[in-house]
Design a protein around this motif. Structure first.
Motif, PDB file in Angstrom:
ATOM      1  N   GLY A 179     -12.767 -12.794   2.192  1.00 27.88           N
ATOM      2  CA  GLY A 179     -12.381 -11.393   2.075  1.00 27.88           C
ATOM      3  C   GLY A 179     -11.591 -10.876   3.257  1.00 27.88           C
ATOM      4  N   ARG A 180     -11.752 -11.502   4.419  1.00 28.41           N
ATOM      5  CA  ARG A 180     -10.995 -11.093   5.611  1.00 28.41           C
ATOM      6  C   ARG A 180      -9.656 -11.810   5.716  1.00 28.41           C
ATOM      7  NH1 ARG A 180     -16.141 -12.038   7.512  1.00 28.41           N
ATOM      8  NH2 ARG A 180     -15.498 -13.951   8.571  1.00 28.41           N
ATOM      9  N   ARG A 181      -9.418 -12.778   4.810  1.00 30.60           N
ATOM     10  CA  ARG A 181      -8.175 -13.547   4.856  1.00 30.60           C
ATOM     11  C   ARG A 181      -7.281 -13.278   3.657  1.00 30.60           C
ATOM     12  NH1 ARG A 181     -10.178 -18.316   4.157  1.00 30.60           N
ATOM     13  NH2 ARG A 181     -12.345 -18.070   4.828  1.00 30.60           N
ATOM     14  N   LEU A 182      -7.422 -12.106   3.057  1.00 33.69           N
ATOM     15  CA  LEU A 182      -6.536 -11.705   1.962  1.00 33.69           C
ATOM     16  C   LEU A 182      -5.370 -10.904   2.527  1.00 33.69           C
ATOM     17  CD1 LEU A 182      -9.199 -10.650  -0.676  1.00 33.69           C
ATOM     18  CD2 LEU A 182      -7.606 -12.552  -0.885  1.00 33.69           C
ATOM     19  N   TRP A 183      -4.179 -11.211   2.051  1.00 34.08           N
ATOM     20  CA  TRP A 183      -2.949 -10.601   2.551  1.00 34.08           C
ATOM     21  C   TRP A 183      -2.252  -9.848   1.425  1.00 34.08           C
ATOM     22  CZ3 TRP A 183      -0.859 -11.800   7.601  1.00 34.08           C
ATOM     23  CH2 TRP A 183      -1.641 -12.712   8.339  1.00 34.08           C
ATOM     24  N   TYR A 184      -1.579  -8.771   1.799  1.00 33.18           N
ATOM     25  CA  TYR A 184      -0.719  -8.081   0.842  1.00 33.18           C
ATOM     26  C   TYR A 184       0.729  -8.279   1.273  1.00 33.18           C
ATOM     27  CZ  TYR A 184       1.116  -4.876  -2.535  1.00 33.18           C
ATOM     28  OH  TYR A 184       1.813  -4.382  -3.601  1.00 33.18           O
ATOM     29  N   GLY A 185       1.564  -8.721   0.321  1.00 27.94           N
ATOM     30  CA  GLY A 185       2.985  -8.887   0.597  1.00 27.94           C
ATOM     31  C   GLY A 185       3.734  -7.649   0.147  1.00 27.94           C
ATOM     32  N   GLY A 186       4.251  -6.887   1.090  1.00 26.54           N
ATOM     33  CA  GLY A 186       4.879  -5.615   0.747  1.00 26.54           C
ATOM     34  C   GLY A 186       6.191  -5.387   1.461  1.00 26.54           C
ATOM     35  N   GLY A 187       7.070  -4.609   0.800  1.00 27.95           N
ATOM     36  CA  GLY A 187       8.360  -4.283   1.394  1.00 27.95           C
ATOM     37  C   GLY A 187       8.620  -2.798   1.466  1.00 27.95           C
ATOM     38  N   SER A 188       7.567  -1.976   1.282  1.00 30.15           N
ATOM     39  CA  SER A 188       7.737  -0.523   1.312  1.00 30.15           C
ATOM     40  C   SER A 188       6.700   0.115   2.218  1.00 30.15           C
ATOM     41  CB  SER A 188       7.605   0.060  -0.103  1.00 30.15           C
ATOM     42  OG  SER A 188       6.267  -0.079  -0.563  1.00 30.15           O
ATOM     43  N   LEU A 189       6.946   1.347   2.613  1.00 34.95           N
ATOM     44  CA  LEU A 189       5.984   2.071   3.442  1.00 34.95           C
ATOM     45  C   LEU A 189       4.670   2.286   2.707  1.00 34.95           C
ATOM     46  CD1 LEU A 189       7.994   4.857   5.325  1.00 34.95           C
ATOM     47  CD2 LEU A 189       6.496   3.145   6.359  1.00 34.95           C
ATOM     48  N   SER A 190       4.737   2.597   1.416  1.00 36.28           N
ATOM     49  CA  SER A 190       3.510   2.844   0.669  1.00 36.28           C
ATOM     50  C   SER A 190       2.653   1.585   0.598  1.00 36.28           C
ATOM     51  CB  SER A 190       3.832   3.355  -0.739  1.00 36.28           C
ATOM     52  OG  SER A 190       4.591   2.412  -1.467  1.00 36.28           O
ATOM     53  N   SER A 191       3.281   0.418   0.407  1.00 41.40           N
ATOM     54  CA  SER A 191       2.529  -0.833   0.373  1.00 41.40           C
ATOM     55  C   SER A 191       1.893  -1.129   1.728  1.00 41.40           C
ATOM     56  CB  SER A 191       3.436  -1.993  -0.024  1.00 41.40           C
ATOM     57  OG  SER A 191       3.841  -1.885  -1.374  1.00 41.40           O
ATOM     58  N   ALA A 192       2.650  -0.891   2.789  1.00 45.58           N
ATOM     59  CA  ALA A 192       2.119  -1.136   4.132  1.00 45.58           C
ATOM     60  C   ALA A 192       0.895  -0.264   4.394  1.00 45.58           C
ATOM     61  CB  ALA A 192       3.201  -0.871   5.171  1.00 45.58           C
ATOM     62  N   ARG A 193       0.995   1.006   4.047  1.00 40.48           N
ATOM     63  CA  ARG A 193      -0.139   1.910   4.274  1.00 40.48           C
ATOM     64  C   ARG A 193      -1.333   1.515   3.408  1.00 40.48           C
ATOM     65  NH1 ARG A 193       3.944   6.329   3.976  1.00 40.48           N
ATOM     66  NH2 ARG A 193       4.492   6.887   6.128  1.00 40.48           N
ATOM     67  N   TRP A 194      -1.090   1.191   2.142  1.00 41.26           N
ATOM     68  CA  TRP A 194      -2.190   0.839   1.241  1.00 41.26           C
ATOM     69  C   TRP A 194      -2.921  -0.399   1.752  1.00 41.26           C
ATOM     70  CZ3 TRP A 194      -4.419  -2.891  -1.658  1.00 41.26           C
ATOM     71  CH2 TRP A 194      -5.319  -2.477  -2.639  1.00 41.26           C
ATOM     72  N   ALA A 195      -2.164  -1.411   2.175  1.00 41.41           N
ATOM     73  CA  ALA A 195      -2.783  -2.630   2.696  1.00 41.41           C
ATOM     74  C   ALA A 195      -3.636  -2.330   3.919  1.00 41.41           C
ATOM     75  CB  ALA A 195      -1.707  -3.662   3.033  1.00 41.41           C
ATOM     76  N   GLY A 196      -3.139  -1.461   4.786  1.00 44.64           N
ATOM     77  CA  GLY A 196      -3.910  -1.102   5.968  1.00 44.64           C
ATOM     78  C   GLY A 196      -5.173  -0.342   5.624  1.00 44.64           C
ATOM     79  N   GLU A 197      -5.058   0.619   4.733  1.00 44.48           N
ATOM     80  CA  GLU A 197      -6.214   1.429   4.348  1.00 44.48           C
ATOM     81  C   GLU A 197      -7.317   0.587   3.714  1.00 44.48           C
ATOM     82  OE1 GLU A 197      -3.529   5.427   3.402  1.00 44.48           O
ATOM     83  OE2 GLU A 197      -4.309   4.173   1.768  1.00 44.48           O
ATOM     84  N   HIS A 198      -6.949  -0.528   3.083  1.00 45.25           N
ATOM     85  CA  HIS A 198      -7.929  -1.359   2.388  1.00 45.25           C
ATOM     86  C   HIS A 198      -8.307  -2.609   3.183  1.00 45.25           C
ATOM     87  CE1 HIS A 198      -6.683   1.338  -0.817  1.00 45.25           C
ATOM     88  NE2 HIS A 198      -7.804   1.020  -1.417  1.00 45.25           N
ATOM     89  N   GLY A 199      -7.964  -2.620   4.463  1.00 46.69           N
ATOM     90  CA  GLY A 199      -8.417  -3.673   5.355  1.00 46.69           C
ATOM     91  C   GLY A 199      -7.849  -5.041   5.079  1.00 46.69           C
TER      92      GLY A 199
END
Length: 342
Positions: A176-196
């Motif tokens: 669970g600590r090694r899941l990554w989100y691949g994003g190219g937008s500000l909204s994706s970056a923020r969402w990935a951060g908010e969800h750890g």
């Protein structure tokens, strides 16, 4: 003022695993050999692209399982699994199984959105539910919850001679600590951060806002900072950058010419936002390791990461990848401050 560059802590590479339709085993075997070479060279990670209905890796989880039995140390990732093609519960089971088999070495990267060419493929993919499938961040949240051990069923216990769990099995506690989100937008970056989650940023970003000029490195930098600002770990939150870099230190004259031609053909798309999504592409960087290091040290986004997964070009030959990876590990990595096993 520019930030102080972070020493490069983790060196990785990314491959698409191309194969010939008439001989798919050869291409898959080449990919596995490249991963084995990466481990011998000291790379920290090897990442697999995901391609459906194309001549690249369609099942990176299966390839990671094979690679896990031919390696012992190198981490294995996906960049990225498009969740629009996946059932989060089944994917959680597969990821946990491979993580257990690998000894806790996999780093699954995912993204959301409708599958490419959805109108053409939805009849085969979701014949009964195509118009109600949810391709939003909710699909990622479901995967996160299931991998992290939240209940998947209202029932657990013994029924007859069988024992049932209410959460995904096997459960791999560190996954669970090694899941990554691949994003190219500000909204994706923020969402990935908010969800750890961890954050994969590649050679493609969105040019958001109505006015230019647009600078790829500055856009990518804004995504990294937005991600870390939203993440519980703050500045320590993990970000990996995936630019295309092609070191030529030990390349033959013929290889150098091929690499330069490849990059030149792709350069025009980097001048301005492309298509309705307004995508910005980073230029490929071709040159000696010192030349590449100099350009990366001047790259605003690279200066704020300490992990990379340099993308291998799609269409080269096996021996080209051997040369490129060898130069990355022996020349470029050290020029960026990286040391094997550091």
């Amino acid at each position: 003022m520019p930030s102080t560059p972070r020493p490069l802590r983790k060196l990785g590479f990314l491959t698409i695993g191309l194969f010939d339709e008439a001989d798919p085993r050869r291409g898959h075997e080449s990919t596995l050999e490249i991963i084995e070479l990466g481990e011998r060279l000291g790379f920290d990670s090897a990442w697999l692209r995901h391609r459906h209905l194309q001549y690249g890796i369609s099942s990176p989880v299966a390839v990671m399982a094979a690679a896990s039995q031919r390696t012992r140390r190198i981490e294995l990732g996906t960049a990225v699994i498009p969740l629009g093609w996946e059932n989060p519960l089944r994917l959680a089971e597969d990821l946990a199984t491979v993580d257990i088999l690998s000894g806790g070495r996999i780093n699954p990267g995912v993204s959301v959105g409708p599958p490419m060419h959805y109108d053409e493929v939805k009849g085969a993919l979701y014949p009964d539910t195509a118009d109600v499938e949810d391709f939003s961040y909710e699909r990622v949240r479901r995967l996160l919850d299931l991998v992290r051990g939240k209940p998947a069923s209202d029932f657990s216990g013994v029924q007859g001679f069988e024992v049932f769990s209410d959460r995904v099995q096997p459960h791999s506690p560190g996954l669970g600590r090694r899941l990554w989100y691949g994003g190219g937008s500000l909204s994706s970056a923020r969402w990935a951060g908010e969800h750890g989650m961890n954050f994969l940023t590649s050679s493609v970003v969105k040019a958001e806002g109505s006015e230019g000029p647009y600078d790829f490195a500055e856009i990518q930098l804004s995504h990294i900072r937005a991600f870390r600002a939203a993440h519980p770990d703050g500045e320590a939150a993990r970000v990996s950058q995936g630019l295309v870099v092609i070191p030529t230190d030990s390349a033959s004259p013929q290889q150098r010419a091929k690499y330069e031609e490849y990059a030149a053909k792709r350069t025009p798309r980097t001048a301005s936002p492309q298509g309705p999504a307004r995508l910005m592409f980073a230029p490929d960087i071709v040159g000696t390791s010192q030349e590449i290091a100099d350009r990366l040290h001047a790259h605003a986004a690279f200066r704020e990461v300490d992990e990379v997964a340099f993308a291998l070009p799609f269409t080269f030959e096996h021996e080209d990848y051997v040369q490129i990876l060898t130069d990355m590990a022996t020349k470029l990595g050290p020029a960026l401050g990286w040391r094997p096993g550091a």
